[in-house]
Design a protein around this motif. Structure first.
Motif, PDB file in Angstrom:
ATOM      1  N   TYR A 111       0.877  -1.177   0.000  1.00 12.79           N
ATOM      2  CA  TYR A 111       0.000   0.000   0.000  1.00 12.79           C
ATOM      3  C   TYR A 111       0.911   1.223   0.000  1.00 12.79           C
ATOM      4  O   TYR A 111       1.751   1.378   0.898  1.00 12.79           O
ATOM      5  CB  TYR A 111      -0.907  -0.015   1.236  1.00 12.79           C
ATOM      6  N   GLN A 112       0.716   2.111  -0.981  1.00 13.87           N
ATOM      7  CA  GLN A 112       1.713   3.159  -1.196  1.00 13.87           C
ATOM      8  C   GLN A 112       1.115   4.407  -1.833  1.00 13.87           C
ATOM      9  O   GLN A 112      -0.003   4.396  -2.331  1.00 13.87           O
ATOM     10  CB  GLN A 112       2.780   2.624  -2.148  1.00 13.87           C
ATOM     11  N   PRO A 140      -4.204   9.945  -1.290  1.00 11.74           N
ATOM     12  CA  PRO A 140      -3.550  10.627  -0.174  1.00 11.74           C
ATOM     13  C   PRO A 140      -4.462  11.552   0.622  1.00 11.74           C
ATOM     14  O   PRO A 140      -4.097  11.996   1.706  1.00 11.74           O
ATOM     15  CB  PRO A 140      -2.432  11.421  -0.853  1.00 11.74           C
ATOM     16  N   VAL A 141      -5.659  11.845   0.098  1.00 11.61           N
ATOM     17  CA  VAL A 141      -6.587  12.721   0.809  1.00 11.61           C
ATOM     18  C   VAL A 141      -7.487  11.912   1.726  1.00 11.61           C
ATOM     19  O   VAL A 141      -7.544  12.128   2.938  1.00 11.61           O
ATOM     20  CB  VAL A 141      -7.435  13.551  -0.180  1.00 11.61           C
ATOM     21  N   GLU A 273       0.526  10.604 -11.434  1.00 13.99           N
ATOM     22  CA  GLU A 273       0.973   9.285 -11.007  1.00 13.99           C
ATOM     23  C   GLU A 273       0.169   8.722  -9.840  1.00 13.99           C
ATOM     24  O   GLU A 273       0.190   7.511  -9.600  1.00 13.99           O
ATOM     25  CB  GLU A 273       2.455   9.342 -10.603  1.00 13.99           C
ATOM     26  N   GLY A 274      -0.515   9.575  -9.092  1.00 15.48           N
ATOM     27  CA  GLY A 274      -1.244   9.121  -7.911  1.00 15.48           C
ATOM     28  C   GLY A 274      -2.669   8.734  -8.217  1.00 15.48           C
ATOM     29  O   GLY A 274      -3.082   8.627  -9.371  1.00 15.48           O
ATOM     30  N   LYS A 275      -3.441   8.514  -7.155  1.00 18.43           N
ATOM     31  CA  LYS A 275      -4.829   8.068  -7.301  1.00 18.43           C
ATOM     32  C   LYS A 275      -5.755   9.232  -6.976  1.00 18.43           C
ATOM     33  O   LYS A 275      -6.137   9.451  -5.836  1.00 18.43           O
ATOM     34  CB  LYS A 275      -5.105   6.886  -6.374  1.00 18.43           C
ATOM     35  N   PHE A 276      -6.097   9.988  -7.998  1.00 14.44           N
ATOM     36  CA  PHE A 276      -6.992  11.136  -7.862  1.00 14.44           C
ATOM     37  C   PHE A 276      -8.082  11.042  -8.924  1.00 14.44           C
ATOM     38  O   PHE A 276      -7.821  10.592 -10.050  1.00 14.44           O
ATOM     39  CB  PHE A 276      -6.234  12.456  -8.055  1.00 14.44           C
ATOM     40  N   GLY A 281      -8.372  15.879  -8.454  1.00 11.20           N
ATOM     41  CA  GLY A 281      -7.040  16.025  -9.034  1.00 11.20           C
ATOM     42  C   GLY A 281      -6.725  17.479  -9.343  1.00 11.20           C
ATOM     43  O   GLY A 281      -5.621  17.959  -9.077  1.00 11.20           O
ATOM     44  N   VAL A 282      -7.698  18.188  -9.920  1.00 15.66           N
ATOM     45  CA  VAL A 282      -7.504  19.614 -10.217  1.00 15.66           C
ATOM     46  C   VAL A 282      -7.340  20.401  -8.931  1.00 15.66           C
ATOM     47  O   VAL A 282      -6.458  21.263  -8.808  1.00 15.66           O
ATOM     48  CB  VAL A 282      -8.700  20.152 -11.041  1.00 15.66           C
ATOM     49  N   PHE A 283      -8.178  20.094  -7.952  1.00 17.93           N
ATOM     50  CA  PHE A 283      -8.089  20.754  -6.653  1.00 17.93           C
ATOM     51  C   PHE A 283      -6.719  20.522  -6.026  1.00 17.93           C
ATOM     52  O   PHE A 283      -6.060  21.451  -5.543  1.00 17.93           O
ATOM     53  CB  PHE A 283      -9.197  20.227  -5.736  1.00 17.93           C
ATOM     54  N   ALA A 284      -6.263  19.250  -6.053  1.00 19.04           N
ATOM     55  CA  ALA A 284      -4.971  18.901  -5.456  1.00 19.04           C
ATOM     56  C   ALA A 284      -3.836  19.613  -6.168  1.00 19.04           C
ATOM     57  O   ALA A 284      -2.901  20.121  -5.525  1.00 19.04           O
ATOM     58  CB  ALA A 284      -4.766  17.384  -5.515  1.00 19.04           C
ATOM     59  N   LYS A 285      -3.901  19.667  -7.488  1.00 22.55           N
ATOM     60  CA  LYS A 285      -2.803  20.245  -8.259  1.00 22.55           C
ATOM     61  C   LYS A 285      -2.578  21.712  -7.914  1.00 22.55           C
ATOM     62  O   LYS A 285      -1.450  22.105  -7.586  1.00 22.55           O
ATOM     63  CB  LYS A 285      -3.081  20.092  -9.751  1.00 22.55           C
ATOM     64  N   TYR A 286      -3.620  22.501  -7.956  1.00 20.07           N
ATOM     65  CA  TYR A 286      -3.429  23.945  -7.801  1.00 20.07           C
ATOM     66  C   TYR A 286      -3.377  24.383  -6.335  1.00 20.07           C
ATOM     67  O   TYR A 286      -2.483  25.152  -5.943  1.00 20.07           O
ATOM     68  CB  TYR A 286      -4.526  24.693  -8.560  1.00 20.07           C
TER      69      TYR A 286
END
Length: 383
Positions: A111-112, A140-141, A273-276, A281-286
């Motif tokens: 698990y990573q 990761p969230v 590369e992650g699980k979004f 994913g957009v929220f995490a990126k910016y």
């Protein structure tokens, strides 16, 4: 650090994101397991009908030319079968040569987060030793994939055999497996006893879980002499494994989030590369990139880094190369040891980013790094 940042920011948008994120059931029910022996061979035959048609064609193929064509076809088929059988027995023999190193009933699930340096260390070890494993990428969230565990960090390695064992902490995972591979008289359950966990308080007054002996491969005197012929090599391995965790890993975030542009590029890589999902994913990126750019400045202060954090990275990497010296290919000598795998695993997470390119250009690490890549690709730890 990026994952922790995203968990802190998650409540701001959690309700909105959950509309777009499906709930996942029990992980253990949906994760396929992979045998450490490797995949089996499918035996097949086309039956006698196919052979009869070939022989018939050879007999009635129109005089000499038909017979010649039939003979050529048969010879070609025979050579093909010979090559196939040769490949099979070579592969089967190679599997037998390695099968004694690991219980064929054991199955590994990691698990990573792919971009986590500690997870990268574990993958480097598993790949180098040719141990097949299943990967479960954790969001990761929300971290639904590890809801079943009271340990809320990654990496986690689950080993399923006669009994299931959960290993936490990258260094404990690596030390436990290495000890097990060398000392075949003990089971995983017996080996993990060498690394008991305990609670302690860190410099910030926070209670944390630690593990005794986590940088040591636990061997008897005969095994120590066999694995570490030189008396200093074992302590040297322990020293640099700890250095990778206590110093080198803390240089990654300040360097990959050094500027707003680099922070955005780093989070683009993390999201890719992650699980979004598409929305989180957009929220995490910016939002994540902006937050980590600010946090990286705090990390620079906390770890006493220079204004130009690249210089600290260069100095650390060159210190590592100098410790290896000119006479050795690796810290382990002719082949990598656990310190080599740890440092490589930490540095590898920067691949594709400007910090990695700058490091390759401005330090002496390139030749060692390329040798490590080849050693892992060739799975040279199998022997």
């Amino acid at each position: 650090m990026a994952a922790a940042c995203m968990r802190t920011l998650a409540p701001v948008n959690r309700r909105f994101l959950q509309i777009h994120s499906g709930r996942i059931g029990a992980v253990a029910d949906r994760v396929p397991r992979v045998s450490l022996q490797g995949t089996g061979w499918a035996h097949w035959t086309n039956g006698s009908g196919f052979r009869s048609k070939i022989l018939s064609a050879a007999r009635t193929g129109g005089g000499g030319r038909g017979r010649i064509a039939g003979c050529v076809f048969l010879m070609g088929s025979g050579l093909g079968i010979y090559q196939a059988m040769k490949f099979y027995f070579q592969h089967h023999r190679a599997e037998e040569d390695f099968s004694h190193m690991f219980d064929t009933e054991l199955k590994l699930t990691l698990y990573q987060y792919k971009t986590c340096p500690f997870c990268s260390k574990v993958r480097a070890f598993l790949d180098y030793h040719g141990l097949p494993y299943e990967i479960v990428e954790v969001n990761p969230v929300f971290r639904q994939e590890i809801e079943w565990s009271t340990y809320r960090k990654v990496p986690i390695l689950v080993i399923d055999g006669t009994e299931s064992v959960q290993l936490n902490d990258s260094s404990v995972i690596i030390s436990t497996l290495k000890t097990y591979l060398i000392n075949k008289d003990k089971s995983i359950q017996q080996t993990v006893i060498y690394y008991p966990e305990y609670k302690t308080t860190n410099a910030r007054g926070k209670e944390v879980t630690e593990y005794s002996n986590k940088y040591w491969v636990m061997l008897n005197e005969i095994e120590i002499e066999d694995v570490y012929p030189c008396k200093t090599t074992r302590r040297e391995e322990v020293k640099w494994r700890q250095w990778a965790d206590d110093w080198l890993v803390h240089l990654i975030s300040p360097n990959v989030y050094r500027t707003p542009t680099e922070a955005l590029a780093s989070f683009d890589y993390i999201v890719r590369e992650g699980k979004f999902g598409p929305v989180d994913g957009v929220f995490a990126k910016y939002v994540g990139a902006a937050a980590m750019y600010v946090i990286s400045k705090w990390l620079k202060f906390r770890h006493g880094l220079q204004d130009d954090v690249r210089q600290d990275l260069y100095r650390a990497v060159n210190e590592w190369v100098s410790a290896i010296g000119r006479k050795r290919k690796f810290m382990g000598g002719q082949e990598p040891n656990l310190a080599d795998l740890a440092v490589y695993g930490v540095l590898r997470v920067m691949e594709g980013l400007k910090a990695f390119d700058d490091m390759m250009e401005n330090t002496r690490v390139k030749n060692w790094y390329k040798r490590m890549e080849r050693a892992i690709q060739e799975q040279r730890g199998q022997s």
